[in-house]
Each structure stands twice: as structure tokens, then as C-alpha cells.
Design a protein around this motif. Structure first.
Motif, PDB file in Angstrom:
ATOM      1  N   THR A 191       0.847  -1.188   0.000  1.00 21.26           N
ATOM      2  CA  THR A 191       0.000   0.000   0.000  1.00 21.26           C
ATOM      3  C   THR A 191       0.883   1.239   0.000  1.00 21.26           C
ATOM      4  O   THR A 191       2.067   1.192   0.334  1.00 21.26           O
ATOM      5  N   LEU A 205       0.706 -11.451   7.307  1.00 29.30           N
ATOM      6  CA  LEU A 205      -0.751 -11.375   7.283  1.00 29.30           C
ATOM      7  C   LEU A 205      -1.361 -12.544   6.514  1.00 29.30           C
ATOM      8  O   LEU A 205      -2.588 -12.721   6.536  1.00 29.30           O
ATOM      9  N   SER A 397      -2.714  -5.932  14.168  1.00 23.64           N
ATOM     10  CA  SER A 397      -2.523  -5.737  12.733  1.00 23.64           C
ATOM     11  C   SER A 397      -3.517  -6.643  12.032  1.00 23.64           C
ATOM     12  O   SER A 397      -3.439  -7.869  12.140  1.00 23.64           O
ATOM     13  N   ASP A 398      -4.467  -6.042  11.331  1.00 17.03           N
ATOM     14  CA  ASP A 398      -5.577  -6.787  10.747  1.00 17.03           C
ATOM     15  C   ASP A 398      -5.619  -6.598   9.237  1.00 17.03           C
ATOM     16  O   ASP A 398      -5.232  -5.546   8.707  1.00 17.03           O
ATOM     17  N   LEU A 399      -6.106  -7.626   8.568  1.00 16.49           N
ATOM     18  CA  LEU A 399      -6.273  -7.601   7.114  1.00 16.49           C
ATOM     19  C   LEU A 399      -7.623  -8.192   6.757  1.00 16.49           C
ATOM     20  O   LEU A 399      -8.007  -9.250   7.264  1.00 16.49           O
ATOM     21  N   ARG A 401      -9.660  -8.978   3.038  1.00 14.93           N
ATOM     22  CA  ARG A 401      -9.583  -8.958   1.573  1.00 14.93           C
ATOM     23  C   ARG A 401     -10.790  -9.693   1.005  1.00 14.93           C
ATOM     24  O   ARG A 401     -11.161 -10.770   1.489  1.00 14.93           O
ATOM     25  N   GLN A 425      -9.407  -4.341  -0.338  1.00 14.44           N
ATOM     26  CA  GLN A 425      -8.531  -4.695   0.775  1.00 14.44           C
ATOM     27  C   GLN A 425      -8.580  -3.594   1.833  1.00 14.44           C
ATOM     28  O   GLN A 425      -8.570  -2.407   1.498  1.00 14.44           O
ATOM     29  N   THR A 427      -6.489  -2.716   5.439  1.00 16.14           N
ATOM     30  CA  THR A 427      -5.494  -3.013   6.463  1.00 16.14           C
ATOM     31  C   THR A 427      -5.658  -2.011   7.593  1.00 16.14           C
ATOM     32  O   THR A 427      -5.919  -0.826   7.367  1.00 16.14           O
ATOM     33  N   GLN A 428      -5.505  -2.517   8.805  1.00 15.03           N
ATOM     34  CA  GLN A 428      -5.665  -1.678   9.990  1.00 15.03           C
ATOM     35  C   GLN A 428      -4.669  -2.147  11.035  1.00 15.03           C
ATOM     36  O   GLN A 428      -4.681  -3.313  11.428  1.00 15.03           O
ATOM     37  N   ARG A 429      -3.775  -1.258  11.419  1.00 17.59           N
ATOM     38  CA  ARG A 429      -2.751  -1.635  12.396  1.00 17.59           C
ATOM     39  C   ARG A 429      -2.625  -0.538  13.444  1.00 17.59           C
ATOM     40  O   ARG A 429      -2.764   0.659  13.147  1.00 17.59           O
ATOM     41  N   ARG A 464      -4.953   3.173   8.949  1.00 16.81           N
ATOM     42  CA  ARG A 464      -5.993   2.477   8.197  1.00 16.81           C
ATOM     43  C   ARG A 464      -5.848   2.807   6.722  1.00 16.81           C
ATOM     44  O   ARG A 464      -5.705   3.975   6.353  1.00 16.81           O
TER      45      ARG A 464
END
Length: 882
Positions: A191, A205, A397-399, A401, A425, A427-429, A464
Motif C-alpha cells: 500500500t 498477514l 494488525s488486521d487484514l 480482503r 482490501q 489493512t488496519q494496524r 488504516r
């Protein structure tokens, strides 16, 4: 896709039964290394352009046969449990011709001869003018890998970045982070919010239990996939089902346990397949405690400071020229390590993976995927006192998709394949950072006493990124000897941060003016001044990076055994920023000497910045006698600056960073040449590459000084050339009771700054070493497999030589730390593995046992902060009908 190799009797198979008498015949036999014929091998015939497939099983005497009515290029793939994969590319020009293909499979082999990444469709690797390496599922399972990042490091030209069960990501040919593109099922994991050299695509991930194969395509990958593929492209292909001739249930369990960190991972699989549908659901969880490094006597960093190799400033002495040595800065505090437990190195997580394939018409299908990964309490190994002054962790840390792909095969005579993919997608960390900042405060007018304060800044930043995208691809056959792949792609990375800082202010002492001059009065312990203050600063404003691109690549068969692969791509980028409350650039650059060019700073009220890129490549590959396949290729690569480089404004590990919206893109000219060979008793390849990159960006080089300390800014500081040689060879020796396979691979890499100015002191960097280059990495193994493939045992060794060419920007940097120097040493580690594979029809049970770091060596991977894992015993299990 890769899993289509297991499709049984698809629509094309039905068509082939009704072929006219002048149809071409493709037949052959399948045997093992001892010459024994193999029944039950799975043979797939696939049209290169259309993607249509037909499959058969070899008969009791190891024979197979297809009747083919249409002229064209075809790919034949032969697989059997317990054996390596073999692929052949076949050009059928005349109806009525007969082709005999004797094929030999290597027992216990872990090699793959098909790649889906290099051309966006399955191709035999010998037909690709690049060094392509595939790591199949069997190799991942039998490696008892701790993480997906660990599994990638088995390639000779890949070195790990980071440590622990989650934090490892790959470095390819000396480049990592945003200079290496990582895909998941052909879709970007990278990203625009990732910071070059500090973060990258988190391959952790993707759980290793979901991986079918991992493909490493070395060389410029910009033509097909866009920005970031300077060194190459890594595609992680996850598990997905395929159609079957009858209804079948899928079920299974994968487990892993490691004694070192008392780590465990478990995954359950359920699903069903039939002639027109296939569904698979996987779910799993994992937990890992702190790991232990190898045998340690003592690790003492004080000699680095005593010799002047490292510097530690003093809050008073460095600012006012005194010699009191009473208020040393927290940064670069020396330490003495006597324990081999690596603090803050654990992690916990869980995942869900759902995929489905549905036939919606003749030669039409829809594939859907959903992936969810949640990681908690992820530590940054050793980022705690006394080893580092700045405590860092990743509480989550989340994904998420989701994607849907529609594919139509053999649409018209000239339109061989059409596909449309929509993907999303998120992503959130949450990054947590505890940073001590020490500063002096002279008394107004009188100057003395000078108070020394320390700020304890606890920062919690939720990053995010939302990425929707669309990919339209058409494969055309404009002439009999051409396969033209064209496409239109779009994606948009939208970034938004939430940051909370809690700051405590403490006094640690004063400098008073006594009768004999200034003297230090250090308090026994810091005295907190008032309650903590809470703020919500913004370091990166709400922003997005959008890319719209068109590309075309032609595979032109010039004559039998000689092909030209060439293409062009145009990208149109747009970075947009929003007015974001709390985003403050002026205070970061205030008082800078020299002053920061205001035109490089973003408009706080929001703005747009447009760029475009034209890239392409051309390659030639010969395959005349199937023994040696030489190739040569030239490609142009490109990387758009990320949002961190363009927009970040605020404190860093030491000092501060200013944004730079004018930082230029990085570009590369990538030249690859090599040969793949398959002789009677040995196969492998040798590959040379020279990559010349222009306008490399660094974000941690100080360009000015402010009252608050050094100020860095993203800078195009250098042009870099990275070249090297990569070799590999497999030699299976058929003996009476089994097969002994000897393997060796190596990567020899050298990086040089061809042109550049050191922002630290204005000196020339021309001809100096580039950073992060492992000069030599060599792997060797000996593997014994019984003739049936049931039992196996393997001994392996990996050696990396000392890094003697060190970039001057590291040696002269005020941010250099002891770990930078400790991680330059060479090392050798060994591994012993053994296992058993039991099969009965579709059911399978595999057990793998391994001892990693056999002699418990204490070492660091090159350029890595924390020591690596010591000796560990691991057990892996895979059971079920998949």
C-alpha cells in the motif's frame, strides 16, 4: 490458476472426445528416476491463450494420451503426490501430427516448473526470460516454517527483514520494503502508506497454512503490476478448490509446534467440490511466546562507544560545549547482554479463508475469495530497554480482503480469454511507541540554572488503508504465433490515521553556576511535573494515491524454440490530500538551518499531485533442444513515492522528519541474462543481473538542524547499481533403496552508489557501497527419499559471509546504533529434517520433524536489529483429504 492443474475432465475434455480423425495426438509415458513407470499421475493439457484444460490420469503402465483438434500453443503439466512437478510447452501446427512426450518425475522432489506470475497466466518457467523460482506447498510443509516470511527465505537471493513469528518480510536482490512488490493471488498487498526502509508489505498477514505456492519473479515487474516492482515480484498463491467429476468432501487439519518459543499453530479445513462448484473454508489460530537466541556468553556494546564507532550525545555538553558528562541522551545507551531470551518477540493471531469456484455457463466461471487475518500483541523483538531506548509494539494488525473474478474462455476465434476482477482490501494496524525525548531549558535572561527535562511520549497510531481495485484482462491471438495479453487496471489506496499521544514531563536535573564554574546537579530519579498531557497530533494527513494503468504484452514465437516477449505500460498517478485538523508542518521546520524549501512542503488546506510513467520490457528466450534454455531481457521499473515520504511531518527515532511533495520517483533499468538447464543427472540455472536505479529516496538522512534536533526530509540522494550472479543445481542420484538428491544454490550480490551526495556533510558518495547488500548467500542440502516417497530425511546448511562493504551513510550517521554493526558478521546455520507421508486414495497423512539451528549458533541476520532464533525442535502434521 495454479489449482486448475487438478481439474478432472473439464469441458475441453468432452470436446476432445468428438474430435475429427485428423486431430493431433499428444501421448507419452511417465516414469520415476529409476525408470519405473508411474500409474495415477495427473496430466493436464492447457491451452496457453484460452486457459481451457483437459486432464487424464496415467494408466497402469504409466501412459497418457490426448486428441487435440485446434492448432496452437499448449502447456502440459504432470504431477503426482510425492514427486516433483514437470511441465512441457508444445506447439501444435498441423492436424494429424503425433507428439511423443516421455516424462521423468523426481521422487521426493520439491521443484515446480510452472509460473503464473511472470506473464499473468501459467507458463513453463523455461519459456520465461527471467529467473523465476517457485516454492510449492510440499516444500513449505516440510520446512516446518514458523511464518510465511521464513518460508520465502529459503530462496538464495531472499534475505529476511525483521524477526519473530509475524514481523519477517523479504528482501530480494538487496531491495525490500516498497521497492519489492508483494501480491496475494495476483493482487497487491503493498500500500502507499508503507514507509520505505521502515515498513513493507506484511507477508505475515498470510498464514503459511493457507499457501499453495509462492512465486519469486526476479527482475523488473512494473509492466504487468505497476509501481514498487524494482527488484521483482513475489506472488503468494493461497489455497483454493477446483472442480471434480463427482461430489467430494474436503476436510483436514494442519498443525505446528515449536519448542523454542512454545509456539503452536492449528488450521482446520472443510469444503466440497463437484462438476460445477467448489467451496473451501479454512480457519486457524496461533500463539507464540518470546523466543531464545543461540548460545551466548556476553554481548557488550561499550567498546563501540569507546572506540568512536558509535556516538552518544549529552543533552548539556553537546548543546553548550561543556564537559560535565552528566546528562547522556537516552539514545545509544550502552548495554551488556547476558540472557539469550529475546524480549517482545511473541505474537498471537487467527485467520479465516473462504474461497469458491462456480461454473456459470459453458467455458464461463466465477471465483470468489474472502480472507481475514487478525494479529494481536505483536512484539518488535529487542525493542525494549536496555537494548533500545524506544519501546515499540504492534497491539494489532488486521487484514480483510475480498475479491470476485469472472472468466470467459474461448470467447471468439481471436479473443481467447477475458477476465474481470474486482477486489477490496482493508489493512488496519495499531502501532504503539514509547519515546523518551531529553532537552535543556536555560533560565531566561540569567541563563543559569539550565534545567534538563525529559518527555515520555507514548504514541498510539492507528493506521488504516482502504484499497478498492478493478482489473480487466484480455488475451488475444492476433496471429498463430502471437499471444497478446492486454489489460486495464485501477486501484486507490486511501489512508487515514488516528493518533493519540500521552506525554509526561519530568525534570532530571540542572546545571548551576558555582564558584568554580558550571556544575551538574542530577536528581536521584526523575521528578514528574504535573499530570500527563493528551493530544491528537496528525503526522500524515488524510490522503489517497490512485493509479489507472493500461498494458500490453506480446509473446511472439519467432520460430520453433525461439520466442520474443515484449510489452509497454502506461500509469497515471494522482495523490490527493485533504485538509486535516492537527496536521502541522510549520512547527516541524521552524528554525531549520539551512531553511527548508517551502515549495517542497504540502498545502495544509489540501492539494493534488499528478504524475505519469511509461515503462516496458523486452526479452528473448531460446529453447531448441530442451537441455539448455538461454535468455536475455531488458526492463524498465518504476516506484512512485509513498504517502509517508511525501507527507510525514513529525518526530522520528532521533530528531524529526519534514515532508517533501517534490521528491522524485525512483526508476530502474533492469538487465537479466541467464540459462536454465536440464541434463541427464542435473538441472538448474545460472543468472546474471545488473540493475541501475536512479533517484533512490532516503527519508532518514538529516538535511538541516533545528532547535529540537536534526531534521530529515525525503531526499533523492543517489543513483545505485546492484548486480550479481545467482546459481542453482539439483542432482538426483537413483540408488537401490531410494533417491539421494543433492541441492545447492547461491547468490552473489554487489551494490554500488554510482552517483550521490551525502546530505550529512555534502561529501560525494560516488563509488561507495550501497546499503543492505548481503554479498554471498549459499545453501546446500542432501535429501534421501525412499523409492515410494513415503520416508525422507534431509540435512541442510546456510552460509552468509561478512558484510565488508558498508555504506558511509551508515558509518557517519548520527543515528547509527550498535545493532547496525553487530549485524554485519557472517554466520553458518544448519538444519536437520525428516518425515513420513502416508496416502490412501484421497486421504493423506504427513508428519514432519525438524531441528533448526542445529548447533545453537548465536547470530543476527544481516542488517537486522535482534538476534535470530536459537535451536528449536518442531513438529508439523498435515492430515485429511484436500
Amino acid at each position: 490458476m495454479v489449482t486448475r492443474r487438478r481439474m478432472a475432465t473439464m469441458v475441453l475434455g468432452g470436446l476432445l472426445l468428438a474430435m475429427p480423425a485428423d486431430a493431433a495426438t499428444v501421448r507419452g509415458s511417465v516414469s520415476d528416476a529409476t525408470g519405473g513407470l508411474l500409474p495415477g499421475a495427473h496430466v493436464v493439457l492447457r491451452g496457453l491463450a484460452t486457459g481451457q484444460e483437459s486432464s487424464v490420469e496415467t494408466s497402469a503402465d504409466g501412459q497418457f494420451q490426448f486428441e487435440v483438434a485446434e492448432a496452437g500453443m499448449y502447456l502440459i503439466i504432470i504431477t503426482r503426490d510425492g514427486f516433483s512437478e514437470v511441465a512441457r510447452t508444445l506447439a501444435i501446427a498441423d492436424a494429424g501430427a503425433t507428439f511423443d512426450l516421455p516424462v521423468q518425475l523426481e521422487v521426493g522432489g520439491l521443484s515446480v516448473e510452472v509460473s503464473v506470475t511472470a506473464t499473468r497466466a501459467e507458463r513453463e518457467t523455461r519459456q520465461i526470460p527471467l529467473h523465476v523460482e517457485s516454492i510449492p506447498r510440499a516444500a513449505i510443509e516440510q520446512a516446518n516454517t514458523l511464518s510465511t516470511g521464513d518460508a520465502l527465505a529459503v530462496a538464495a537471493n531472499v534475505t529476511p527483514v525483521g524477526n519473530g513469528p509475524f514481523g519477517i518480510r523479504p528482501r530480494l536482490r538487496g531491495l525490500d520494503s516498497t521497492r519489492l512488490l508483494v501480491l496475494v493471488d495476483g493482487e497487491r498487498l503493498n500500500t502507499a502508506r508503507q514507509a520505505t526502509d521502515r515498513t513493507g508489505a506484511e507477508v505475515g498477514l498470510i498464514s503459511p497454512d493457507t499457501v499453495t505456492a509462492m512465486e519469486i519473479v526476479n527482475g523488473a515487474g512494473t509492466l504487468l503490476y505497476g509501481s514498487d516492482a524494482l527488484a521483482g515480484t513475489i506472488n503468494i498463491i493461497t489455497n483454493e478448490p477446483s472442480f471434480s467429476t463427482d461430489t467430494r468432501w474436503l476436510y483436514g487439519f494442519n498443525g505446528f509446534y515449536s519448542t523454542n518459543e512454545h509456539g503452536a499453530r492449528g488450521t482446520a479445513t472443510v469444503g466440497a467440490t463437484g462438476p460445477s462448484y467448489a467451496v473451501r473454508l479454512q480457519a486457524g489460530a496461533e500463539t507464540f511466546d518470546n523466543y531464545s537466541a543461540g548460545t551466548l556468553t556476553v554481548e557488550d556494546t561499550r567498546p563501540f562507544l569507546a572506540s568512536g564507532a558509535l556516538r552518544r550525545t549529552d543533552t548539556i555538553d553537546s548543546n553548550f560545549g561543556f564537559s560535565l558528562a552528566a546528562f547522556p541522551d537516552p539514545f545509544n545507551a550502552p548495554y551488556v547482554r547476558t540472557s539469550n531470551e529475546i524480549q517482545s518477540s511473541g505474537a498471537h493471531g487467527r485467520f479465516l479463508n473462504l474461497s469458491g469456484l462456480f461454473r456459470v455457463g459453458e467455458r464461463r466461471s466465477v471465483r470468489v475469495r474472502y480472507q481475514r487475518r487478525q494479529m494481536d500483541d505483536v512484539g518488535f523483538p529487542d525493542f525494549v530497554e536496555p537494548y533500545f531506548f524506544n519501546a515499540v509494539s504492534l497491539p494489532k494488525s488486521d487484514l480483510d480482503r475480498v475479491s470476485a473474478r469472472y472468466e470467459a474462455q474461448a470467447v471468439t476465434k481471436w479473443l481467447a480469454n477475458l477476465s474481470l476482477t474486482a477486489h477490496y482490501q482493508r489493512t488496519q494496524r495499531l502501532l504503539q511507541n514509547l519515546l523518551p525525548v531529553q532537552f535543556p531549558a536555560p533560565t531566561p535572561v540569567a541563563f543559569f540554572p539550565i534545567s534538563v527535562f525529559r518527555l515520555g511520549v507514548l504514541s498510539e497510531t492507528e493506521q488504516r488503508v482502504w484499497t478498492p481495485g478493478v482489473d480487466l484482462q484480455a488475451v488475444m491471438v492476433p496471429a498463430a504465433n502471437h499471444v497478446l495479453t492486454t489489460g486495464l487496471t485501477f486501484y486507490r489506496d486511501r489512508s487515514s490515521d488516528n493518533r493519540t499521544t500521552t506525554t509526561t514531563t519530568s525534570m532530571i536535573g540542572q546545571v548551576v553556576l558555582g564558584p568554580r564554574g558550571p556544575s551538574a546537579a542530577v536528581l536521584p530519579s526523575p521528578v514528574q511535573l504535573g499530570p500527563p498531557s493528551v493530544a491528537h497530533p496528525v503526522r500524515v494527513p488524510d490522503a489517497s494515491l490512485r493509479d489507472v494503468a493500461v498494458f500490453a504484452q506480446d509473446e511472439w514465437t519467432l520460430r520453433p524454440g525461439l520466442s520474443l516477449v515484449a510489452g509497454l505500460r502506461g500509469d497515471f498517478y494522482l495523490v490527493s490530500t485533504d485538509a486535516t485538523p492537527g496536521y502541522d508542518v510549520a512547527s516541524v521546520v521552524a528554525g531549520a538551518r539551512p531553511t527548508i524549501d517551502p515549495s517542497t512542503l504540502p498545502d495544509p488546506s489540501g492539494a493534488t499531485y499528478a504524475r505519469h510513467a511509461l515503462t516496458g520490457d523486452i526479452g528473448l528466450v531460446a529453447n531448441t533442444d530442451r537441455r539448455v534454455s538461454p535468455f536475455v531481457r531488458f526492463g524498465r521499473s518504476y516506484r512512485h513515492p509513498n504517502l509517508e515520504e511525501m507527507l510525514y511531518a513529525g518526530p522520528a527515532t532521533a530528531g524529526s522528519i519534514a515532508p517533501n511533495v517534490k521528491v522524485a520517483q525512483e526508476t530502474g533499468n533492469n538487465v537479466d541474462a541467464g540459462a536454465k538447464f536440464r541434463l541427464s543427472h542435473v538441472s538448474g540455472g545460472a543468472y546474471l543481473f545488473v540493475n541501475q536505479y536512479k533517484d533512490f529516496v532516503a527519508q532518514d538522512l538529516a538535511v538541516a538542524a533545528t532547535p529540537a534536533g536534526p531534521l530529515a526530509q525525503a531526499t533523492n540522494y543517489a543513483d545505485v547499481r546492484i548486480g550479481g550472479l545467482e546459481v542453482s543445481a539439483d542432482a538426483p542420484l537413483a540408488l537401490h533403496h531410494g533417491v539421494l538428491t543433492l541441492r545447492a544454490s547461491g547468490a552473489f550480490t554487489r551494490g554500488t552508489i554510482t552517483s550521490g551526495i551525502n546530505p550529512l556533510d555534502g561529501s560525494s558518495l560516488d563509488g561507495t557501497p550501497a546499503d543492505n547488500i548481503t554479498p554471498v548467500k549459499v545453501l546446500g542440502s542432501a535429501r534421501w527419499t525412499t523409492r515410494t516417497g513415503r520416508w525422507w530425511a534431509e540435512y541442510g546448511v546456510r552460509t552468509q559471509t561478512k558484510v565488508s562493504r558498508v555504506t558511509p551513510t551508515l558509518l557517519s550517521s548520527p543515528f547509527a546504533i550498535a545493532q547496525d554493526l553487530l549485524s554485519l558478521d557472517g554466520f553458518t546455520v544448519q538444519r536437520l529434517g525428516w518425515g513420513v507421508n502416508l496416502t490412501r486414495r484421497r486421504e493423506r497423512l504427513g508428519l514432519t520433524f525438524a531441528v533448526e539451528n542445529l548447533v545453537n549458533t548465536y547470530y543476527r541476520e544481516h542488517f537486522q536489529f535482534a538476534p535470530s532464533r536459537g535451536r528449536t525442535f518442531s513438529v508439523g502434521v498435515s492430515a485429511g483429504a484436500f
